[in-house]
Design a protein around this motif. Structure first.
Motif, mmCIF file in Angstrom:
data_model
loop_
_atom_site.group_PDB
_atom_site.id
_atom_site.type_symbol
_atom_site.label_atom_id
_atom_site.label_comp_id
_atom_site.label_asym_id
_atom_site.label_seq_id
_atom_site.Cartn_x
_atom_site.Cartn_y
_atom_site.Cartn_z
ATOM 1 N N PHE A 463 30.824 7.052 47.932
ATOM 2 C CA PHE A 463 31.442 7.334 49.226
ATOM 3 C C PHE A 463 30.363 7.376 50.307
ATOM 4 O O PHE A 463 29.346 8.069 50.170
ATOM 5 C CB PHE A 463 32.200 8.663 49.190
ATOM 6 C CG PHE A 463 33.069 8.887 50.389
ATOM 7 C CD1 PHE A 463 34.268 8.194 50.526
ATOM 8 C CD2 PHE A 463 32.699 9.774 51.389
ATOM 9 C CE1 PHE A 463 35.085 8.376 51.631
ATOM 10 C CE2 PHE A 463 33.502 9.972 52.504
ATOM 11 C CZ PHE A 463 34.694 9.266 52.626
ATOM 12 N N GLY A 464 30.597 6.626 51.390
ATOM 13 C CA GLY A 464 29.630 6.531 52.478
ATOM 14 C C GLY A 464 28.882 5.222 52.478
ATOM 15 O O GLY A 464 28.259 4.861 53.483
ATOM 16 N N GLY A 470 36.744 7.301 57.017
ATOM 17 C CA GLY A 470 35.945 8.495 56.784
ATOM 18 C C GLY A 470 34.529 8.233 56.341
ATOM 19 O O GLY A 470 33.661 9.112 56.488
ATOM 20 N N GLU A 471 34.230 7.043 55.820
ATOM 21 C CA GLU A 471 32.901 6.792 55.253
ATOM 22 C C GLU A 471 31.814 6.738 56.320
ATOM 23 O O GLU A 471 30.711 7.260 56.131
ATOM 24 C CB GLU A 471 32.916 5.498 54.440
ATOM 25 C CG GLU A 471 33.679 5.614 53.129
ATOM 26 C CD GLU A 471 33.388 4.459 52.189
ATOM 27 O OE1 GLU A 471 32.310 4.452 51.560
ATOM 28 O OE2 GLU A 471 34.240 3.551 52.095
ATOM 29 N N ARG A 472 32.125 6.102 57.435
ATOM 30 C CA ARG A 472 31.124 6.004 58.497
ATOM 31 C C ARG A 472 30.799 7.388 59.073
ATOM 32 O O ARG A 472 29.633 7.710 59.335
ATOM 33 C CB ARG A 472 31.641 5.069 59.596
ATOM 34 C CG ARG A 472 30.589 4.745 60.635
ATOM 35 C CD ARG A 472 31.074 3.659 61.566
ATOM 36 N NE ARG A 472 30.074 3.352 62.567
ATOM 37 C CZ ARG A 472 30.215 2.407 63.490
ATOM 38 N NH1 ARG A 472 31.332 1.682 63.527
ATOM 39 N NH2 ARG A 472 29.262 2.184 64.373
ATOM 40 N N THR A 473 31.835 8.196 59.265
ATOM 41 C CA THR A 473 31.630 9.570 59.743
ATOM 42 C C THR A 473 30.782 10.358 58.749
ATOM 43 O O THR A 473 29.882 11.105 59.135
ATOM 44 C CB THR A 473 32.992 10.278 59.924
ATOM 45 O OG1 THR A 473 33.767 9.559 60.873
ATOM 46 C CG2 THR A 473 32.830 11.715 60.386
ATOM 47 N N PHE A 474 31.066 10.189 57.471
ATOM 48 C CA PHE A 474 30.323 10.884 56.421
ATOM 49 C C PHE A 474 28.850 10.487 56.435
ATOM 50 O O PHE A 474 27.952 11.341 56.321
ATOM 51 C CB PHE A 474 30.946 10.541 55.064
ATOM 52 C CG PHE A 474 30.302 11.205 53.886
ATOM 53 C CD1 PHE A 474 30.215 12.590 53.793
ATOM 54 C CD2 PHE A 474 29.755 10.446 52.852
ATOM 55 C CE1 PHE A 474 29.617 13.204 52.704
ATOM 56 C CE2 PHE A 474 29.163 11.051 51.757
ATOM 57 C CZ PHE A 474 29.089 12.435 51.692
ATOM 58 N N ALA A 479 28.559 14.479 57.763
ATOM 59 C CA ALA A 479 29.758 15.271 57.457
ATOM 60 C C ALA A 479 29.712 15.777 56.024
ATOM 61 O O ALA A 479 29.006 15.243 55.160
ATOM 62 C CB ALA A 479 31.003 14.415 57.667
ATOM 63 N N ALA A 480 30.484 16.822 55.773
ATOM 64 C CA ALA A 480 30.615 17.355 54.413
ATOM 65 C C ALA A 480 31.839 16.729 53.756
ATOM 66 O O ALA A 480 32.900 16.617 54.375
ATOM 67 C CB ALA A 480 30.764 18.867 54.463
#
Length: 523
Positions: A463-464, A470-474, A479-480
């Motif tokens: 993930f990421g 959500g991956e880009r934010t992570f 991000a947690a």
């Protein structure tokens, strides 16, 4: 004198049953009220209201969204009580405890107002006290506890207003009617049926009846209309949902009936047991036939007693309260499901108001038939007693096991496994400026009052490392990633272990146990 003595015995016994009910809910909520995603929204709105910020839901990524999916009364009451007790979880628990006692007490008061019989009136709270569905409703952080109390109170007020339309009763009725749809939108149908019952049967001149009808409907509807209009200006939605009469209406309506047909038989005692003798589906058909027979027999006997003149018999007027409410509530659920394009799930909890309504209808019918009998009243009473014992045997066993399980383990996001884990404290320790991503946004919102990004579909890679939701934010905003492992395994089933391994390989572990884990993207 005899009636006064009977009433004293009735009130004392009724209070005792209500206290037993309170103790039962107190025990069942040993780990707190159960809660899921909807409950988290209520808690968040209540907390923020408590802090003077209004009914909003804070996002973990920054910003807020309005509390608009549900009516506002429950989070308002929860927020006010939480301010007094300094804890929303304790507040929700005591709201439920006291509400269950009031609900049981009012159910018996309703029956006594209809029948004036001691034993048969107390059968209502006794059966509801043992109902597994009622235990479920009154142990959760949802709207049912307040809604059920208001619904029972409205039935009682209608019954009394039909006989004696006093000003104080009318004012109380209008207040309760205004609060019902502000608790659950289904309260609209309760108010509508009550209004037409009073218009048709209230012992007052027609001009007074019609004026009270329009006045009570207008005042009752006003708070809900203001709330809906306000939310519509902010979200372009009615009750948090798109409402339209689409071409698929009849298909949706048929689907709603099919779903309800699958749920309603599960309310009957011994559902799923002795299927080789008589299937649950067949039993439900017999039950519906029995209800129809009770309705017809009761109306015929009451008409015979009144000389076929409804206007002369108060008992006949009051008798229509419960069957009309049962039918209209059933239709309302199917109709609302259809015009909102199946935007909510019809489940056992949604349909559960039918349980007390139908139970009161059955008891009222049995009392009407028994009163009309002259020669075989004792035999009829024995048959009723045997049926009562038959139902009590099953419900007592089921509800006792349910209470024991709730006492030992809790349920939902407040279950023992989460409270004894360190995951809740670990989530609270995540810095306020860090976004949060999770497979269970409701869990984090409930315990930490921050609404994270909800990711429902994870891909088979770290993930990421990709660019899905959500991956880009992570990756870029540090991000947690909070995974509730029980939800993860339930959702992905047999492939969950393999997916979890691929998803978290190479990520920095901030916290991990059997219940949940928190990860960060490596620097």
């Amino acid at each position: 004198m005899k009636f006064k003595k009977t009433r004293v015995i009735f009130i004392c016994t009724n209070l005792l049953l209500a206290i037993i009910g309170c103790i039962r809910i107190y025990r069942a909520t040993n780990w707190g009220v159960w809660a899921f995603s909807d409950s988290a929204s209520y808690f968040s709105a209540a907390r923020n209201l408590m802090e003077g910020q209004g009914m909003i839901i804070k996002k973990a990524s920054g910003g807020v969204e309005f509390f608009h999916h549900f009516p506002p009364l429950y989070p308002f009451v929860l927020g006010m009580v939480a301010k007094l007790l300094n804890d929303p979880f304790t507040a929700a628990r005591w709201i439920n405890i006291l509400a269950f006692g009031a609900f049981l007490f009012l159910s018996a008061q309703n029956m006594f107002a209809h029948t004036k019989e001691l034993v048969i009136s107390l059968a209502a709270p006794a059966l509801l006290l043992l109902s597994p569905m009622m235990i479920t409703n009154f142990t959760g952080a949802m709207t049912e506890p307040i809604f059920f109390v208001l619904m029972m109170l409205s039935f009682l007020l209608v019954c009394r207003l039909i006989k004696t339309p006093g000003t104080k009763l009318q004012i109380l009725y209008v207040i309760v009617s205004a609060l019902l749809p502000m608790t659950r939108y289904a309260g609209v149908v309760v108010v509508a049926v009550n209004s037409f019952l009073l218009l048709a049967f209230m012992q007052a001149p027609f001009k007074k009846r019609i004026s009270f009808f329009f006045m009570s409907v207008f005042i009752s509807a006003l708070p809900t209309l203001i709330w809906i209009a306000h939310m519509y200006t902010l979200t372009d939605r009615i009750g948090g949902r798109s409402v339209q009469m689409a071409a698929t209406f009849f298909g949706n309506f048929r689907n709603a009936l099919e779903v309800m047909h699958g749920i309603l038989p599960s309310y009957l005692a011994y559902h799923g047991i002795y299927e080789d003798i008589v299937s649950s589906g067949t039993r439900f058909v017999f039950f519906l036939v029995g209800l129809s027979g009770l309705l017809c027999a009761s109306i015929l006997l009451l008409l015979k007693r009144s000389g076929a003149r409804i206007s002369k018999d108060l008992a006949l007027k009051k008798y229509f309260i419960f069957p009309l409410h049962a039918c209209t509530f059933f239709i309302f659920i199917a109709f609302s499901y259809s015009i909102t394009l199946r935007s909510y799930v019809i489940d056992k909890r949604q349909l559960s108001p039918l349980i007390p309504i139908t139970l009161l209808f059955i008891i009222d019918s049995l009392s009407a038939i028994r009163s009309a009998l002259k020669n075989h009243r004792a035999l009829f009473s024995v048959i009723i007693l045997l049926l009562f014992a038959f139902v009590v045997r099953f419900n007592n066993f089921s509800s006792r096991n349910l209470v024991r399980n709730l006492y030992e383990n809790g349920d939902g996001f407040t279950a023992r496994q989460y409270q004894q884990s360190g995951i809740i404290d670990a989530i609270k320790s995540i810095p306020g400026d860090k976004p949060i991503i999770s497979n269970s946004a409701g869990f984090i919102l409930l315990h930490d009052n921050r609404y994270p990004l909800q990711v429902d579909q994870f891909n088979q890679h770290k993930f990421g490392s990709g660019n899905t939701y959500g991956e880009r934010t992570f990756r870029e905003r540090e991000a947690a990633l909070v995974l509730l492992l029980s939800d993860f395994h339930n959702y992905y089933g047999a492939r969950s272990e393999e997916l979890l391994s691929a998803l978290t390989e190479g990520l920095s572990v901030a916290y991990q146990d059997a219940v949940g884990a928190i990860f960060y993207y490596p620097e």
